[in-house]
Write an enzyme that holds these catalytic residues in place. Structure first.
Site, PDB file in Angstrom:
ATOM      1  N   ARG A   1       2.691   7.687   9.855  1.00  0.00           N
ATOM      2  CA  ARG A   1       2.076   9.106   9.519  1.00  0.00           C
ATOM      3  C   ARG A   1       1.379   9.399  10.663  1.00  0.00           C
ATOM      4  O   ARG A   1       0.846  10.889  11.074  1.00  0.00           O
ATOM      5  CB  ARG A   1       1.580   9.411   8.377  1.00  0.00           C
ATOM      6  CG  ARG A   1       1.779  10.205   7.548  1.00  0.00           C
ATOM      7  CD  ARG A   1       1.577  10.711   6.117  1.00  0.00           C
ATOM      8  NE  ARG A   1       2.179   9.749   5.854  1.00  0.00           N
ATOM      9  CZ  ARG A   1       3.298  10.885   4.279  1.00  0.00           C
ATOM     10  NH1 ARG A   1       3.348  11.598   4.834  1.00  0.00           N
ATOM     11  NH2 ARG A   1       3.738   9.913   4.132  1.00  0.00           N
TER      12      ARG A   1
ATOM     13  N   HIS B   1      13.441   4.955  13.032  1.00  0.00           N
ATOM     14  CA  HIS B   1      13.015   5.044  12.099  1.00  0.00           C
ATOM     15  C   HIS B   1      13.443   6.529  11.447  1.00  0.00           C
ATOM     16  O   HIS B   1      13.613   7.533  12.161  1.00  0.00           O
ATOM     17  CB  HIS B   1      10.905   5.337  12.075  1.00  0.00           C
ATOM     18  CG  HIS B   1      11.408   5.226  10.050  1.00  0.00           C
ATOM     19  ND1 HIS B   1      11.402   6.227   9.201  1.00  0.00           N
ATOM     20  CD2 HIS B   1      10.559   3.975   9.523  1.00  0.00           C
ATOM     21  CE1 HIS B   1      10.903   5.615   8.152  1.00  0.00           C
ATOM     22  NE2 HIS B   1      10.170   4.119   8.146  1.00  0.00           N
TER      23      HIS B   1
ATOM     24  N   ASP C   1       0.990  -1.305   0.281  1.00  0.00           N
ATOM     25  CA  ASP C   1      -0.246  -0.118   0.227  1.00  0.00           C
ATOM     26  C   ASP C   1       0.454   1.159   0.023  1.00  0.00           C
ATOM     27  O   ASP C   1       0.250   2.298   0.814  1.00  0.00           O
ATOM     28  CB  ASP C   1      -0.640   0.320   0.949  1.00  0.00           C
ATOM     29  CG  ASP C   1      -0.203  -0.510   2.524  1.00  0.00           C
ATOM     30  OD1 ASP C   1       1.224   0.147   2.540  1.00  0.00           O
ATOM     31  OD2 ASP C   1      -1.018  -1.003   3.659  1.00  0.00           O
TER      32      ASP C   1
ATOM     33  N   GLU D   1      -0.073  -8.888  -1.286  1.00  0.00           N
ATOM     34  CA  GLU D   1      -0.860  -8.293  -0.235  1.00  0.00           C
ATOM     35  C   GLU D   1      -1.885  -6.972  -0.569  1.00  0.00           C
ATOM     36  O   GLU D   1      -2.320  -6.517   0.091  1.00  0.00           O
ATOM     37  CB  GLU D   1       0.145  -7.664   1.058  1.00  0.00           C
ATOM     38  CG  GLU D   1      -0.500  -6.836   2.075  1.00  0.00           C
ATOM     39  CD  GLU D   1       1.055  -6.737   3.276  1.00  0.00           C
ATOM     40  OE1 GLU D   1       0.754  -5.326   2.753  1.00  0.00           O
ATOM     41  OE2 GLU D   1       1.766  -7.560   3.758  1.00  0.00           O
TER      42      GLU D   1
ATOM     43  N   GLU E   1      -2.564   4.903   3.123  1.00  0.00           N
ATOM     44  CA  GLU E   1      -1.940   3.452   2.538  1.00  0.00           C
ATOM     45  C   GLU E   1      -3.602   3.384   2.606  1.00  0.00           C
ATOM     46  O   GLU E   1      -3.990   1.996   1.524  1.00  0.00           O
ATOM     47  CB  GLU E   1      -1.284   2.679   3.956  1.00  0.00           C
ATOM     48  CG  GLU E   1       0.251   2.571   3.932  1.00  0.00           C
ATOM     49  CD  GLU E   1       0.531   3.849   4.774  1.00  0.00           C
ATOM     50  OE1 GLU E   1      -0.928   4.705   5.597  1.00  0.00           O
ATOM     51  OE2 GLU E   1       1.685   4.563   5.055  1.00  0.00           O
TER      52      GLU E   1
ATOM     53  N   HIS F   1       6.777   4.494  13.767  1.00  0.00           N
ATOM     54  CA  HIS F   1       7.028   5.047  12.982  1.00  0.00           C
ATOM     55  C   HIS F   1       6.262   6.060  11.885  1.00  0.00           C
ATOM     56  O   HIS F   1       5.435   6.907  10.797  1.00  0.00           O
ATOM     57  CB  HIS F   1       7.845   4.600  12.217  1.00  0.00           C
ATOM     58  CG  HIS F   1       7.064   4.039  11.131  1.00  0.00           C
ATOM     59  ND1 HIS F   1       6.750   2.512  11.092  1.00  0.00           N
ATOM     60  CD2 HIS F   1       7.129   4.149  10.261  1.00  0.00           C
ATOM     61  CE1 HIS F   1       6.504   2.182  10.300  1.00  0.00           C
ATOM     62  NE2 HIS F   1       6.096   2.267   8.937  1.00  0.00           N
TER      63      HIS F   1
HETATM   64  C1  UD1 Z   1       0.520   0.216   8.376  1.00  0.00           C
HETATM   65  C2  UD1 Z   1       0.415  -0.235   7.990  1.00  0.00           C
HETATM   66  O1  UD1 Z   1      -0.071   0.492   5.945  1.00  0.00           O
HETATM   67  N1  UD1 Z   1       1.970  -1.050   6.960  1.00  0.00           N
HETATM   68  C3  UD1 Z   1       2.288  -0.842   5.228  1.00  0.00           C
HETATM   69  C4  UD1 Z   1       4.261  -0.321   5.466  1.00  0.00           C
HETATM   70  O2  UD1 Z   1       4.454  -1.322   6.035  1.00  0.00           O
HETATM   71  P1  UD1 Z   1       5.276  -1.543   7.793  1.00  0.00           P
HETATM   72  O3  UD1 Z   1       4.622  -0.519   8.452  1.00  0.00           O
HETATM   73  O4  UD1 Z   1       5.231  -2.567   7.482  1.00  0.00           O
HETATM   74  O5  UD1 Z   1       6.478  -0.966   7.831  1.00  0.00           O
HETATM   75  P2  UD1 Z   1       7.529  -1.061   8.385  1.00  0.00           P
HETATM   76  O6  UD1 Z   1       8.925   0.040   7.640  1.00  0.00           O
HETATM   77  O7  UD1 Z   1       7.226  -0.982   9.598  1.00  0.00           O
HETATM   78  O8  UD1 Z   1       8.694  -2.376   8.173  1.00  0.00           O
HETATM   79  C5  UD1 Z   1       8.717  -3.466   8.508  1.00  0.00           C
HETATM   80  C6  UD1 Z   1       9.715  -4.777   8.231  1.00  0.00           C
HETATM   81  O9  UD1 Z   1      10.710  -4.252   8.565  1.00  0.00           O
HETATM   82  C7  UD1 Z   1      11.885  -4.668   8.975  1.00  0.00           C
HETATM   83  N2  UD1 Z   1      12.471  -4.007   9.814  1.00  0.00           N
HETATM   84  C8  UD1 Z   1      11.609  -2.636  10.974  1.00  0.00           C
HETATM   85  C9  UD1 Z   1      13.035  -2.330  11.674  1.00  0.00           C
HETATM   86  C10 UD1 Z   1      14.093  -2.535  11.549  1.00  0.00           C
HETATM   87  O10 UD1 Z   1      15.277  -1.597  11.915  1.00  0.00           O
HETATM   88  N3  UD1 Z   1      14.577  -3.318  10.196  1.00  0.00           N
HETATM   89  C11 UD1 Z   1      13.454  -4.160   9.773  1.00  0.00           C
HETATM   90  O11 UD1 Z   1      14.303  -5.290   8.989  1.00  0.00           O
HETATM   91  C12 UD1 Z   1      10.124  -5.228   9.754  1.00  0.00           C
HETATM   92  O12 UD1 Z   1      10.933  -6.906  10.286  1.00  0.00           O
HETATM   93  C13 UD1 Z   1       9.264  -5.845   8.768  1.00  0.00           C
HETATM   94  O13 UD1 Z   1       9.579  -6.720   7.892  1.00  0.00           O
HETATM   95  O14 UD1 Z   1       4.359  -1.217   3.751  1.00  0.00           O
HETATM   96  C14 UD1 Z   1       3.709  -2.534   3.489  1.00  0.00           C
HETATM   97  C15 UD1 Z   1       4.658  -2.687   1.625  1.00  0.00           C
HETATM   98  O15 UD1 Z   1       3.311  -2.390   1.894  1.00  0.00           O
HETATM   99  C16 UD1 Z   1       1.948  -2.718   3.679  1.00  0.00           C
HETATM  100  O16 UD1 Z   1       2.821  -3.945   3.699  1.00  0.00           O
HETATM  101  C17 UD1 Z   1       2.381  -2.180   5.644  1.00  0.00           C
HETATM  102  O17 UD1 Z   1       1.043  -2.602   5.287  1.00  0.00           O
END
Ligand code: UD1
Length: 419
Positions: free
Chosen positions: A234, A264, A113, A135, A149, A232
């Site tokens: 928005r 982040h 998204d 997804e 998103e 993180h």
């Molecule tokens: C709430 C929401 O709308 N979230 C969307 C956002 O991702 P989402 O909220 O998951 O985005 P994040 O930046 O939190 O990324 C999560 C991923 O990064 C990894 N990680 C995190 C921190 C770190 O220091 N290192 C690391 O590797 C986590 O293990 C995980 O695999 O975009 C994604 C990709 O389209 C969608 O699937 C999600 O629906």
């Protein structure tokens, strides 16, 4: 003779595939993590892929691909300081048609998204190219929350001809919006493939685990349990972020828990987090971690506090409960299974929920979002689709504003599969 005919048929099919790759467009860290296993599964079936990075997360996303042994074939490098989602969508709609003309993809594939996913979906649709969505069907309830998103997810759905829904409820949400059932495939989330692969790699590489222990020596010191916390989104910036960070500080100061917080790089998050938590004893702020380190950290901590979508999926698979620091989630399955709790952003509610969760017995690993074979299923569906869909028209070159040549027609839907 029959063998000859068959091998000629195979040759024709493989030439067709080779001439017209699957173009995967991604921009952010979570897309890179979740698309890497899909690329690997497509390649294992000899389906040519072209990986296009938009540059939305210029450092984090390529690093995540690299960890999976992959790299982008083309990097559009569209990031610039202060770029807004509409700017990025506009840039993608302007730049992608050139790549579509040069590489003639049979299928464009986007994940999730993000602004990159939506911009690429829109560009592919303007070019009348078939679109696949990995997804698909996540819905948080309100059309514009989380913003942008939820809007992106809902707008990608009517544009795609292949929908890879991670769960049955995501598939139901798509059907309720009028997406034909035959175009929806319940596959699990490819993020679970990634986390299980990373976890197996960690289990098999003692040196890597030793490096991580050396990177985080504080985690081995005696004291209250460590929690992993990330914020993180928005919609959580500003006052909500302060309220969440106040809970983290109070938990650490109260002596009930210690927190490790990968921060982040978004400036609004980084500045406030450093200002409010930088000097609190019991809180360890660190840079964003590579995926192996993050998966290792989940295993080293007692509980995950997060507004991340991906972490909500990963933690239960690794046997850790999640407190969701948001008012709503598009991932209700973990909550229904008792592995996650929707806590919101109120300081006192977070503190109460942490104490209650720490008093519960340990969670067995559970899999509300997939069994680790989503990418294999996605690749199998795409392979069938590529063989079935007739490239009735080739991509249409636009020369001096005039269109000529032929277009690839939107592909026929293939059947729903859950196996
Ligand atoms: C709430 C929401 O709308 N979230 C969307 C956002 O991702 P989402 O909220 O998951 O985005 P994040 O930046 O939190 O990324 C999560 C991923 O990064 C990894 N990680 C995190 C921190 C770190 O220091 N290192 C690391 O590797 C986590 O293990 C995980 O695999 O975009 C994604 C990709 O389209 C969608 O699937 C999600 O629906």
């Amino acid at each position: 003779m029959a063998g000859l005919v068959q091998s000629k048929g195979r040759l024709k099919a493989s030439l067709l595939l080779a001439q017209a790759p699957v173009m995967l467009v991604f921009g952010t860290r979570p897309e890179a993590i979740k698309l890497a296993p899909v690329v690997t599964a497509l390649r294992s079936r000899a389906i040519p892929t072209l990986i296009v990075a938009t540059g939305q997360h210029p450092h984090l996303a390529p690093a995540m691909l690299q960890q999976a042994g992959l790299q982008a074939d083309i990097d559009l490098g569209l990031h610039r300081p202060g770029i807004t989602p509409p700017d990025l969508v506009g840039a993608l709609v302007a730049h992608l048609p050139t790549l579509f003309r040069q590489h003639a993809p049979r299928l464009t594939l986007v994940q999730g998204d993000t602004t990159s996913a939506f911009g690429a979906a829109l560009a592919a649709t303007y070019a009348q190219l078939p679109l696949a969505h990995v997804e698909a069907g996540l819905r948080a309830g309100h059309p514009t929350d989380p913003f942008p998103e939820e809007m992106h997810r809902r707008l990608i759905a009517p544009l795609a001809c292949l929908h890879f829904a991670p769960t049955a409820s995501a598939a139901a949400a798509l059907r309720a919006e009028g997406i034909p059932a035959g175009r929806i495939h319940v596959t699990g989330n490819s993020g679970i493939d990634a986390v299980l692969a990373t976890s197996a790699m960690l289990a098999g590489q003692a040196a890597l685990a030793a490096d991580l222990r050396a990177r985080f020596p504080l985690l081995a010191t005696p004291g209250p349990p460590w929690l992993l916390a990330t914020v993180h989104r928005r919609e959580n910036q500003g006052e909500r972020l302060s309220s969440i960070l106040a809970a983290f500080a109070a938990l650490a100061r109260g002596g009930g828990a210690r927190l490790i917080v990968p921060v982040h790089p978004t400036p609004a998050v980084q500045q406030r987090t450093t200002a409010l938590l930088g000097h609190v004893p019991g809180i360890l702020l660190c840079a964003p971690q590579d995926h192996a380190a993050l998966v290792w950290l989940i295993g080293q901590t007692a509980l995950v506090l997060t507004d991340s979508g991906g972490l909500q999926e990963e933690a239960p698979a690794l046997g850790r409960r999640v407190l969701i620091l948001r008012e709503a989630t598009e991932r209700p399955e973990g909550v229904d299974m008792g592995a996650a709790q929707l806590v919101g952003t109120d300081t006192h509610a977070i503190i109460r929920a942490v104490h209650a969760a720490l008093a519960l017995p340990p969670l067995d690993p559970c899999f509300p979002y997939g069994d680790g074979r989503a990418s294999h299923r996605i690749a199998a569906v795409i392979e069938r689709w590529l063989h079935r869909a007739q490239p009735t028209r080739a991509p249409r070159p636009v020369i001096n504003g005039r269109k000529s040549g032929k277009l690839v027609a939107m592909g026929a839907a293939s059947s729903t599969m859950t196996g």
